[in-house]
Design a protein around this motif. Structure first.
Motif, mmCIF file in Angstrom:
data_model
loop_
_atom_site.group_PDB
_atom_site.id
_atom_site.type_symbol
_atom_site.label_atom_id
_atom_site.label_comp_id
_atom_site.label_asym_id
_atom_site.label_seq_id
_atom_site.Cartn_x
_atom_site.Cartn_y
_atom_site.Cartn_z
ATOM 1 N N ALA A 288 -73.399 -49.018 -2.079
ATOM 2 C CA ALA A 288 -74.856 -49.131 -2.044
ATOM 3 C C ALA A 288 -75.278 -50.531 -2.456
ATOM 4 O O ALA A 288 -74.483 -51.322 -2.968
ATOM 5 N N GLU A 289 -76.552 -50.826 -2.230
ATOM 6 C CA GLU A 289 -77.059 -52.165 -2.532
ATOM 7 C C GLU A 289 -76.896 -52.514 -3.997
ATOM 8 O O GLU A 289 -76.593 -53.651 -4.355
ATOM 9 N N ASN A 290 -77.082 -51.505 -4.880
ATOM 10 C CA ASN A 290 -76.979 -51.783 -6.315
ATOM 11 C C ASN A 290 -75.538 -51.853 -6.805
ATOM 12 O O ASN A 290 -75.282 -51.998 -7.994
ATOM 13 N N SER A 291 -74.568 -51.731 -5.872
ATOM 14 C CA SER A 291 -73.168 -51.876 -6.264
ATOM 15 C C SER A 291 -72.837 -53.319 -6.614
ATOM 16 O O SER A 291 -71.860 -53.596 -7.302
ATOM 17 N N LEU A 292 -73.650 -54.230 -6.106
ATOM 18 C CA LEU A 292 -73.414 -55.656 -6.303
ATOM 19 C C LEU A 292 -74.342 -56.199 -7.380
ATOM 20 O O LEU A 292 -75.528 -56.403 -7.151
ATOM 21 N N SER A 293 -73.799 -56.432 -8.554
ATOM 22 C CA SER A 293 -74.603 -57.079 -9.589
ATOM 23 C C SER A 293 -74.727 -58.555 -9.237
ATOM 24 O O SER A 293 -74.006 -59.079 -8.381
ATOM 25 N N GLU A 294 -75.622 -59.241 -9.895
ATOM 26 C CA GLU A 294 -75.800 -60.673 -9.653
ATOM 27 C C GLU A 294 -74.522 -61.444 -9.940
ATOM 28 O O GLU A 294 -74.136 -62.356 -9.191
ATOM 29 N N THR A 295 -73.827 -61.052 -11.023
ATOM 30 C CA THR A 295 -72.591 -61.736 -11.394
ATOM 31 C C THR A 295 -71.515 -61.545 -10.337
ATOM 32 O O THR A 295 -70.814 -62.493 -9.955
ATOM 33 N N ILE A 296 -71.380 -60.309 -9.843
ATOM 34 C CA ILE A 296 -70.365 -60.031 -8.828
ATOM 35 C C ILE A 296 -70.674 -60.785 -7.542
ATOM 36 O O ILE A 296 -69.793 -61.406 -6.939
ATOM 37 N N GLU A 297 -71.934 -60.734 -7.115
ATOM 38 C CA GLU A 297 -72.304 -61.432 -5.879
ATOM 39 C C GLU A 297 -72.040 -62.926 -6.003
ATOM 40 O O GLU A 297 -71.497 -63.555 -5.077
ATOM 41 N N THR A 298 -72.414 -63.497 -7.133
ATOM 42 C CA THR A 298 -72.190 -64.933 -7.335
ATOM 43 C C THR A 298 -70.706 -65.264 -7.288
ATOM 44 O O THR A 298 -70.290 -66.252 -6.667
ATOM 45 N N THR A 299 -69.887 -64.433 -7.932
ATOM 46 C CA THR A 299 -68.445 -64.687 -7.954
ATOM 47 C C THR A 299 -67.838 -64.543 -6.566
ATOM 48 O O THR A 299 -66.969 -65.331 -6.174
ATOM 49 N N LEU A 300 -68.285 -63.543 -5.814
ATOM 50 C CA LEU A 300 -67.811 -63.380 -4.446
ATOM 51 C C LEU A 300 -68.116 -64.628 -3.619
ATOM 52 O O LEU A 300 -67.257 -65.131 -2.873
ATOM 53 N N ARG A 301 -69.327 -65.122 -3.740
ATOM 54 C CA ARG A 301 -69.728 -66.314 -2.988
ATOM 55 C C ARG A 301 -68.900 -67.537 -3.402
ATOM 56 O O ARG A 301 -68.454 -68.319 -2.550
ATOM 57 N N GLU A 302 -68.708 -67.701 -4.697
ATOM 58 C CA GLU A 302 -67.957 -68.861 -5.188
ATOM 59 C C GLU A 302 -66.508 -68.820 -4.716
ATOM 60 O O GLU A 302 -65.960 -69.849 -4.282
ATOM 61 N N ARG A 303 -65.871 -67.652 -4.781
ATOM 62 C CA ARG A 303 -64.478 -67.557 -4.365
ATOM 63 C C ARG A 303 -64.339 -67.794 -2.869
ATOM 64 O O ARG A 303 -63.385 -68.428 -2.411
ATOM 65 N N ALA A 304 -65.306 -67.281 -2.096
ATOM 66 C CA ALA A 304 -65.272 -67.518 -0.648
ATOM 67 C C ALA A 304 -65.421 -69.001 -0.344
ATOM 68 O O ALA A 304 -64.736 -69.548 0.526
ATOM 69 N N ALA A 305 -66.311 -69.667 -1.073
ATOM 70 C CA ALA A 305 -66.517 -71.105 -0.867
ATOM 71 C C ALA A 305 -65.286 -71.911 -1.252
ATOM 72 O O ALA A 305 -65.067 -73.010 -0.740
ATOM 73 N N GLU A 306 -64.458 -71.331 -2.140
ATOM 74 C CA GLU A 306 -63.250 -72.022 -2.585
ATOM 75 C C GLU A 306 -62.047 -71.734 -1.689
ATOM 76 O O GLU A 306 -60.942 -72.175 -1.963
#
Length: 252
Positions: free
Chosen positions: A144-162
């Motif tokens: 669900a949409e609330n499965s992604l906390s701000e911290t998790i979403e940010t970390t996902l984005r950072e790891r993908a960018a890396e």
């Protein structure tokens, strides 16, 4: 709220028993001598003096130098501020001391153990920590949409960018739009996918797996188990990967 409840609440805020009882008694009296306070609070008069003087030191009670001495409570707004500030100071002091005492645990990336934890915030933190350990790939199942906390979403984005191959699997149609500005691969499972989402799942580098489920139907109350570098983790990762591929084929 009863007198007993008020005393209990003040004790939870850090006041010792006699001080809490004296302070509550003064709310009823407005102002009083040690004897008057003792009569209402059932604190021995000999103990009232010490408790009341301690409350004066805390800034919760005023003392009138008369014969006999008289005590009156400060306003409730002033008392609230004093207790809140004290709690804040004690909290900071406690965690500063804990930080000095804390010994960082050894690296657990390949210890092969199975660990469990409870609570949405601790689980969010563990998911982010495991994502940080990813070398090549990470798959996060977000039902669900609330499965992604701000911290998790940010970390996902950072790891993908890396350069980590990050995949988010979701049942939310908006998932693709949410990550349209990042290299994250989003797989939106349709209603025809036979695999039900039991909860949040994370797979890192095909060997680290975290499974989390809500307890009692409460999305805030959550339990999780995770393992890294173990045969269980590798087996679970294979099941996960198989389920994702099956869903992709059915959805294509």
């Amino acid at each position: 709220m009863s007198t007993r409840d008020a005393v209990a609440a003040l004790k939870r805020l850090g006041l010792p028993n006699y001080q809490a009882r004296v302070f509550v008694a003064l709310q009823e009296l407005g102002e009083g001598t040690a004897q008057e306070i003792s009569d209402i609070s059932e604190v021995p008069r000999s103990q009232v003096y010490g408790a009341a003087d301690d409350l004066v030191e805390r800034g919760l009670v005023e003392l009138t130098e008369s014969s006999p001495k008289r005590y009156r409570p400060v306003s409730l707004s002033a008392a609230r501020e004093q207790l809140t500030n004290r709690l804040e100071r004690e909290r900071e002091r406690a965690f500063e001391n804990l930080a000095e005492l804390r010994t960082m645990p050894p690296e657990r990336a390949d210890d092969g153990a199975v660990s469990t934890l409870r609570g949405r915030q601790p689980i969010d933190d563990r998911i982010a920590e495991l994502l940080e350990s990813a070398d090549s790939s990470a798959v996060f199942v977000a039902p669900a949409e609330n499965s992604l906390s701000e911290t998790i979403e940010t970390t996902l984005r950072e790891r993908a960018a890396e350069g980590v191959a990050v995949t988010v699997v979701t049942a939310e149609e908006s998932g693709g739009e949410r990550f349209a500005d990042s290299p994250i691969t989003v797989i939106v499972m349709g209603e025809d996918n036979p695999a039900d989402f039991a909860g949040r799942t994370l797979m890192v580098d095909d060997s680290t797996v975290l499974l989390a489920v809500a307890t009692d139907g409460d999305t805030v109350a959550e339990e999780a188990m995770w393992t890294a570098g173990s045969s269980i983790g590798r087996i679970l990762a294979q099941f996960m990967q198989s389920g994702i591929e099956s869903g992709k084929n059915r959805h294509s």
